[in-house]
Design a protein around this motif. Structure first.
Motif, PDB file in Angstrom:
ATOM      1  N   GLY A  99     -95.085  36.947 -52.463  1.00  0.00           N
ATOM      2  CA  GLY A  99     -96.155  37.070 -53.445  1.00  0.00           C
ATOM      3  C   GLY A  99     -95.691  37.007 -54.883  1.00  0.00           C
ATOM      4  O   GLY A  99     -96.490  37.003 -55.817  1.00  0.00           O
ATOM      5  N   GLU A 100     -94.355  36.920 -55.087  1.00  0.00           N
ATOM      6  CA  GLU A 100     -93.845  36.848 -56.468  1.00  0.00           C
ATOM      7  C   GLU A 100     -93.765  35.401 -56.965  1.00  0.00           C
ATOM      8  O   GLU A 100     -93.352  35.165 -58.088  1.00  0.00           O
ATOM      9  CB  GLU A 100     -92.471  37.528 -56.568  1.00  0.00           C
ATOM     10  CG  GLU A 100     -92.572  39.039 -56.673  1.00  0.00           C
ATOM     11  CD  GLU A 100     -91.227  39.735 -56.870  1.00  0.00           C
ATOM     12  OE1 GLU A 100     -91.246  40.888 -57.331  1.00  0.00           O
ATOM     13  OE2 GLU A 100     -90.171  39.144 -56.575  1.00  0.00           O
ATOM     14  N   GLY A 101     -94.139  34.466 -56.130  1.00  0.00           N
ATOM     15  CA  GLY A 101     -94.266  33.076 -56.574  1.00  0.00           C
ATOM     16  C   GLY A 101     -92.967  32.341 -56.807  1.00  0.00           C
ATOM     17  O   GLY A 101     -92.682  31.890 -57.908  1.00  0.00           O
ATOM     18  N   LYS A 102     -92.171  32.180 -55.731  1.00  0.00           N
ATOM     19  CA  LYS A 102     -90.864  31.530 -55.910  1.00  0.00           C
ATOM     20  C   LYS A 102     -90.998  30.041 -56.226  1.00  0.00           C
ATOM     21  O   LYS A 102     -90.146  29.483 -56.904  1.00  0.00           O
ATOM     22  CB  LYS A 102     -89.965  31.744 -54.683  1.00  0.00           C
ATOM     23  CG  LYS A 102     -90.506  31.152 -53.398  1.00  0.00           C
ATOM     24  CD  LYS A 102     -89.575  31.414 -52.238  1.00  0.00           C
ATOM     25  CE  LYS A 102     -90.141  30.806 -50.971  1.00  0.00           C
ATOM     26  NZ  LYS A 102     -89.305  31.002 -49.814  1.00  0.00           N
ATOM     27  N   THR A 103     -92.087  29.411 -55.745  1.00  0.00           N
ATOM     28  CA  THR A 103     -92.271  27.974 -56.000  1.00  0.00           C
ATOM     29  C   THR A 103     -92.357  27.705 -57.493  1.00  0.00           C
ATOM     30  O   THR A 103     -91.707  26.808 -58.020  1.00  0.00           O
ATOM     31  CB  THR A 103     -93.546  27.458 -55.291  1.00  0.00           C
ATOM     32  OG1 THR A 103     -93.443  27.765 -53.902  1.00  0.00           O
ATOM     33  CG2 THR A 103     -93.697  25.969 -55.457  1.00  0.00           C
ATOM     34  N   LEU A 104     -93.152  28.515 -58.168  1.00  0.00           N
ATOM     35  CA  LEU A 104     -93.323  28.368 -59.618  1.00  0.00           C
ATOM     36  C   LEU A 104     -92.055  28.779 -60.364  1.00  0.00           C
ATOM     37  O   LEU A 104     -91.717  28.223 -61.399  1.00  0.00           O
ATOM     38  CB  LEU A 104     -94.522  29.213 -60.069  1.00  0.00           C
ATOM     39  CG  LEU A 104     -95.253  28.783 -61.340  1.00  0.00           C
ATOM     40  CD1 LEU A 104     -95.562  27.303 -61.328  1.00  0.00           C
ATOM     41  CD2 LEU A 104     -96.535  29.578 -61.507  1.00  0.00           C
ATOM     42  N   THR A 105     -91.341  29.755 -59.812  1.00  0.00           N
ATOM     43  CA  THR A 105     -90.079  30.205 -60.412  1.00  0.00           C
ATOM     44  C   THR A 105     -89.081  29.055 -60.485  1.00  0.00           C
ATOM     45  O   THR A 105     -88.405  28.857 -61.491  1.00  0.00           O
ATOM     46  CB  THR A 105     -89.486  31.371 -59.581  1.00  0.00           C
ATOM     47  OG1 THR A 105     -90.419  32.450 -59.582  1.00  0.00           O
ATOM     48  CG2 THR A 105     -88.157  31.852 -60.139  1.00  0.00           C
ATOM     49  N   ALA A 106     -89.008  28.272 -59.414  1.00  0.00           N
ATOM     50  CA  ALA A 106     -88.032  27.175 -59.330  1.00  0.00           C
ATOM     51  C   ALA A 106     -88.335  26.026 -60.291  1.00  0.00           C
ATOM     52  O   ALA A 106     -87.433  25.275 -60.672  1.00  0.00           O
ATOM     53  CB  ALA A 106     -87.969  26.642 -57.901  1.00  0.00           C
ATOM     54  N   VAL A 107     -89.603  25.887 -60.698  1.00  0.00           N
ATOM     55  CA  VAL A 107     -89.979  24.775 -61.588  1.00  0.00           C
ATOM     56  C   VAL A 107     -89.248  24.869 -62.934  1.00  0.00           C
ATOM     57  O   VAL A 107     -88.793  23.862 -63.471  1.00  0.00           O
ATOM     58  CB  VAL A 107     -91.514  24.733 -61.820  1.00  0.00           C
ATOM     59  CG1 VAL A 107     -91.878  23.689 -62.872  1.00  0.00           C
ATOM     60  CG2 VAL A 107     -92.239  24.414 -60.513  1.00  0.00           C
ATOM     61  N   MET A 108     -89.098  26.090 -63.449  1.00  0.00           N
ATOM     62  CA  MET A 108     -88.508  26.256 -64.788  1.00  0.00           C
ATOM     63  C   MET A 108     -87.040  25.813 -64.856  1.00  0.00           C
ATOM     64  O   MET A 108     -86.696  24.963 -65.686  1.00  0.00           O
ATOM     65  CB  MET A 108     -88.688  27.702 -65.275  1.00  0.00           C
ATOM     66  CG  MET A 108     -90.140  28.019 -65.630  1.00  0.00           C
ATOM     67  SD  MET A 108     -90.452  29.765 -66.074  1.00  0.00           S
ATOM     68  CE  MET A 108     -90.905  30.422 -64.473  1.00  0.00           C
ATOM     69  N   PRO A 109     -86.143  26.301 -63.971  1.00  0.00           N
ATOM     70  CA  PRO A 109     -84.765  25.807 -64.026  1.00  0.00           C
ATOM     71  C   PRO A 109     -84.643  24.336 -63.632  1.00  0.00           C
ATOM     72  O   PRO A 109     -83.763  23.629 -64.130  1.00  0.00           O
ATOM     73  CB  PRO A 109     -84.010  26.712 -63.044  1.00  0.00           C
ATOM     74  CG  PRO A 109     -85.058  27.302 -62.168  1.00  0.00           C
ATOM     75  CD  PRO A 109     -86.294  27.400 -63.000  1.00  0.00           C
ATOM     76  N   ALA A 110     -85.531  23.870 -62.742  1.00  0.00           N
ATOM     77  CA  ALA A 110     -85.505  22.445 -62.349  1.00  0.00           C
ATOM     78  C   ALA A 110     -85.829  21.574 -63.563  1.00  0.00           C
ATOM     79  O   ALA A 110     -85.142  20.585 -63.841  1.00  0.00           O
ATOM     80  CB  ALA A 110     -86.496  22.180 -61.221  1.00  0.00           C
ATOM     81  N   TYR A 111     -86.867  21.955 -64.308  1.00  0.00           N
ATOM     82  CA  TYR A 111     -87.253  21.212 -65.514  1.00  0.00           C
ATOM     83  C   TYR A 111     -86.124  21.207 -66.533  1.00  0.00           C
ATOM     84  O   TYR A 111     -85.719  20.160 -67.042  1.00  0.00           O
ATOM     85  CB  TYR A 111     -88.516  21.829 -66.123  1.00  0.00           C
ATOM     86  CG  TYR A 111     -88.886  21.270 -67.486  1.00  0.00           C
ATOM     87  CD1 TYR A 111     -89.464  20.005 -67.610  1.00  0.00           C
ATOM     88  CD2 TYR A 111     -88.640  21.995 -68.651  1.00  0.00           C
ATOM     89  CE1 TYR A 111     -89.792  19.474 -68.857  1.00  0.00           C
ATOM     90  CE2 TYR A 111     -88.970  21.480 -69.900  1.00  0.00           C
ATOM     91  CZ  TYR A 111     -89.544  20.216 -70.000  1.00  0.00           C
ATOM     92  OH  TYR A 111     -89.852  19.699 -71.243  1.00  0.00           O
ATOM     93  N   LEU A 112     -85.583  22.399 -66.819  1.00  0.00           N
ATOM     94  CA  LEU A 112     -84.521  22.523 -67.830  1.00  0.00           C
ATOM     95  C   LEU A 112     -83.326  21.641 -67.477  1.00  0.00           C
ATOM     96  O   LEU A 112     -82.814  20.899 -68.317  1.00  0.00           O
ATOM     97  CB  LEU A 112     -84.096  23.990 -67.947  1.00  0.00           C
ATOM     98  CG  LEU A 112     -82.930  24.297 -68.899  1.00  0.00           C
ATOM     99  CD1 LEU A 112     -83.277  23.942 -70.348  1.00  0.00           C
ATOM    100  CD2 LEU A 112     -82.525  25.776 -68.807  1.00  0.00           C
ATOM    101  N   ASN A 113     -82.873  21.708 -66.224  1.00  0.00           N
ATOM    102  CA  ASN A 113     -81.673  20.970 -65.830  1.00  0.00           C
ATOM    103  C   ASN A 113     -81.921  19.482 -65.636  1.00  0.00           C
ATOM    104  O   ASN A 113     -80.979  18.697 -65.636  1.00  0.00           O
ATOM    105  CB  ASN A 113     -81.054  21.603 -64.583  1.00  0.00           C
ATOM    106  CG  ASN A 113     -80.322  22.888 -64.912  1.00  0.00           C
ATOM    107  OD1 ASN A 113     -79.171  22.868 -65.316  1.00  0.00           O
ATOM    108  ND2 ASN A 113     -81.009  24.019 -64.794  1.00  0.00           N
ATOM    109  N   ALA A 114     -83.190  19.094 -65.497  1.00  0.00           N
ATOM    110  CA  ALA A 114     -83.516  17.666 -65.384  1.00  0.00           C
ATOM    111  C   ALA A 114     -83.482  16.975 -66.749  1.00  0.00           C
ATOM    112  O   ALA A 114     -83.395  15.752 -66.831  1.00  0.00           O
ATOM    113  CB  ALA A 114     -84.894  17.483 -64.752  1.00  0.00           C
ATOM    114  N   LEU A 115     -83.530  17.765 -67.826  1.00  0.00           N
ATOM    115  CA  LEU A 115     -83.566  17.191 -69.181  1.00  0.00           C
ATOM    116  C   LEU A 115     -82.312  16.378 -69.500  1.00  0.00           C
ATOM    117  O   LEU A 115     -82.361  15.452 -70.305  1.00  0.00           O
ATOM    118  CB  LEU A 115     -83.735  18.301 -70.229  1.00  0.00           C
ATOM    119  CG  LEU A 115     -85.073  19.059 -70.207  1.00  0.00           C
ATOM    120  CD1 LEU A 115     -85.024  20.269 -71.134  1.00  0.00           C
ATOM    121  CD2 LEU A 115     -86.228  18.131 -70.599  1.00  0.00           C
TER     122      LEU A 115
END
Length: 230
Positions: A99-115
């Motif tokens: 319920g802490e939303g790991k899917t959304l959690t992963a989006v932030m580091p994925a976005y940052l490192n994709a830059l």
């Protein structure tokens, strides 16, 4: 044990402070138009090429994802999710409660490192999960942020795999990544390799993939080779 507890407390405090900095940017980012928010990706890439680091962009990048998520998914990451996202970016394991939303959690580091433009792998335990994320709302969020999203499946030809591996964000199962790696080591010409240089990976269900499933070897059969002289 006392020292370990203290160092954990110290780290948590640092993550909490950084997460609060991301949240503090909410009003500033809310005021941006969709085009201005999407333009942040090109701005971050430019700043990276000018010598800034991913760490120095983290607060702004996470604030960008947070606002984009609010607009695209109608979900705003909480402080605990931002903290988890910082933990993952730093190469650590984030344990998220149900319920802490790991899917959304992963989006932030994925976005940052994709830059950086070198690609990010998001590794899931099965094809269904990989497809659901890549072709669903999370994929839409990455696309809104001007990143390309790929899905690596068994049915793809070598040519198609080469293309999806060029994506900014690639969803794949651990087995498919492993077999592609093995196949790449069997080709005769380097042009036949499908994977590019490995950069950054986020592993979902890390205990399952790196412990349970790691007990099962991936075996690929090649032509008979004369290795008597080795």
């Amino acid at each position: 044990m006392f020292n370990l507890f203290n160092s954990n407390k110290k780290m948590l405090k640092r993550f909490e402070k950084m997460a609060q900095e991301v949240i503090n940017k909410e009003e500033e980012y809310k005021a941006l138009t969709d085009e201005e928010l999407q333009g942040k990706t090109a701005e971050f890439k430019r700043r990276l090429s000018d010598g800034e680091t991913l760490d120095s962009l983290l607060i702004e990048a996470y604030a960008t994802v947070r606002e984009a998520s609010t607009r695209v998914l109608k979900m705003t990451p909480f402080k605990v999710q931002i903290m988890g996202a910082i933990v993952i970016h730093e190469g650590n394991i984030a344990e998220m409660k149900t319920g802490e939303g790991k899917t959304l959690t992963a989006v932030m580091p994925a976005y940052l490192n994709a830059l950086a433009g070198d690609g990010v792998h998001i590794v899931t335990v099965n094809d269904y999960l990989a497809r659901r994320e890549a072709e669903g709302e999370i994929g839409d969020l990455f696309k809104f942020l001007q990143l390309t999203v790929g899905l690596n499946t068994r049915e793809l030809s070598a040519e198609e795999k080469r293309e999806v591996y060029k994506s900014d964000i690639l969803y794949s199962t651990n087995n498919e990544l492993g077999f592609d790696y093995l196949r790449d080591h069997m080709v005769i010409y380097k042009e036949q390799i499908v994977q590019r240089k490995l950069n950054f990976a986020i592993i979902d269900e890390v205990d399952s993939i790196l412990i349970d499933e790691a007990r099962t070897p991936l075996i690929i059969s090649g032509g008979a080779k004369n290795t008597a002289d080795l």
